[in-house]
Design a protein around this motif. Sequence first.
Motif, PDB file in Angstrom:
ATOM      1  N   GLY A  56       0.988  -1.038   0.155  1.00 12.66           N
ATOM      2  CA  GLY A  56       0.034  -0.057   0.107  1.00 12.66           C
ATOM      3  C   GLY A  56       0.753   1.287   0.014  1.00 12.66           C
ATOM      4  O   GLY A  56       0.272   2.423  -0.207  1.00 12.66           O
ATOM      5  N   LEU A  57       2.102   1.350   0.409  1.00 13.44           N
ATOM      6  CA  LEU A  57       3.123   2.288   0.395  1.00 13.44           C
ATOM      7  C   LEU A  57       3.000   2.665  -1.223  1.00 13.44           C
ATOM      8  O   LEU A  57       3.189   2.002  -2.250  1.00 13.44           O
ATOM      9  N   VAL A  58       2.969   4.105  -1.238  1.00 12.35           N
ATOM     10  CA  VAL A  58       3.021   4.921  -2.775  1.00 12.35           C
ATOM     11  C   VAL A  58       4.169   5.894  -2.794  1.00 12.35           C
ATOM     12  O   VAL A  58       4.130   6.641  -2.007  1.00 12.35           O
ATOM     13  N   ARG A  59       4.892   5.580  -3.898  1.00  8.53           N
ATOM     14  CA  ARG A  59       6.050   6.578  -4.225  1.00  8.53           C
ATOM     15  C   ARG A  59       5.560   7.290  -5.388  1.00  8.53           C
ATOM     16  O   ARG A  59       5.040   6.955  -6.392  1.00  8.53           O
ATOM     17  N   TYR A  60       6.262   8.535  -5.372  1.00 10.86           N
ATOM     18  CA  TYR A  60       6.062   9.353  -6.671  1.00 10.86           C
ATOM     19  C   TYR A  60       7.480   9.523  -7.206  1.00 10.86           C
ATOM     20  O   TYR A  60       8.252   9.953  -6.625  1.00 10.86           O
ATOM     21  N   LEU A  72       3.372  -0.085  -3.869  1.00 14.68           N
ATOM     22  CA  LEU A  72       3.938  -1.411  -3.393  1.00 14.68           C
ATOM     23  C   LEU A  72       2.630  -2.355  -3.281  1.00 14.68           C
ATOM     24  O   LEU A  72       1.849  -2.018  -2.390  1.00 14.68           O
ATOM     25  N   LEU A  73       2.625  -3.446  -3.964  1.00 14.67           N
ATOM     26  CA  LEU A  73       1.780  -4.638  -3.713  1.00 14.67           C
ATOM     27  C   LEU A  73       1.828  -5.541  -2.669  1.00 14.67           C
ATOM     28  O   LEU A  73       1.176  -5.807  -1.876  1.00 14.67           O
ATOM     29  N   THR A  74       3.210  -6.131  -2.889  1.00 12.18           N
ATOM     30  CA  THR A  74       3.768  -7.042  -1.801  1.00 12.18           C
ATOM     31  C   THR A  74       5.081  -6.891  -1.553  1.00 12.18           C
ATOM     32  O   THR A  74       5.868  -6.386  -2.320  1.00 12.18           O
ATOM     33  N   SER A  81      12.030 -10.236  -1.952  1.00 11.00           N
ATOM     34  CA  SER A  81      10.979 -10.096  -2.995  1.00 11.00           C
ATOM     35  C   SER A  81       9.859  -9.080  -2.982  1.00 11.00           C
ATOM     36  O   SER A  81       9.433  -8.867  -1.733  1.00 11.00           O
ATOM     37  N   LEU A  82       9.735  -8.151  -3.944  1.00 10.31           N
ATOM     38  CA  LEU A  82       8.519  -7.163  -3.765  1.00 10.31           C
ATOM     39  C   LEU A  82       7.860  -7.068  -5.183  1.00 10.31           C
ATOM     40  O   LEU A  82       8.532  -7.169  -6.174  1.00 10.31           O
ATOM     41  N   SER A  83       6.486  -6.652  -5.344  1.00  7.33           N
ATOM     42  CA  SER A  83       6.194  -6.274  -6.603  1.00  7.33           C
ATOM     43  C   SER A  83       5.403  -4.829  -6.498  1.00  7.33           C
ATOM     44  O   SER A  83       4.964  -4.461  -5.295  1.00  7.33           O
ATOM     45  N   TYR A  84       5.181  -4.329  -7.378  1.00  3.71           N
ATOM     46  CA  TYR A  84       4.361  -2.788  -7.486  1.00  3.71           C
ATOM     47  C   TYR A  84       3.986  -2.748  -8.591  1.00  3.71           C
ATOM     48  O   TYR A  84       3.766  -3.377  -9.770  1.00  3.71           O
TER      49      TYR A  84
END
Length: 152
Positions: A56-60, A72-74, A81-84
């Motif tokens: 849920g973290l959102v970057r600009y 950020l999804l996971t 690992s991360l997905s966005y």
Amino acid sequence: MAEETVPKWEGKSTAELKTTTPEQIWPFLAEFCNIDKFFPSVDTCHRKEGTPGQPGLVRYCESSTSWAIEKLLTIDPINHSLSYEIVENNIGFKGYVATLNVLAVEGDGCKIEWSFISDPIEGMKLEDFVSYLDNTLLFMAKKLEDAVRAQI
């Protein structure tokens, strides 16, 4: 006549880092809102909303000619690992979701895998986009290794 469905683009880029482990690289990628330190065309990146290290973290992200808002999804710190997803942008991305994995390799190094699925990008060929990601990931890998060395 039924509308023709355009197939999604899918691809993967990899970069091997010879002198750093997943445990050394992961904190830089997990921070998520620091991509401007490693991505060649991003001049600034900051947290827009959400909790650091949490889905849920959102970057600009912004460069001189483009911008993107990414969510950020996971995030999996155990498996590195991360997905966005790109939720808004001015560069033609639609339905873009990416996963970054940092994997151990034999010896002292690691490998970063950047896979994606996206709607086709208008005015671009899939192979050109994958080539762009390949070059970007190689640049990022060098910057990440430099960052690890600077800490030692």
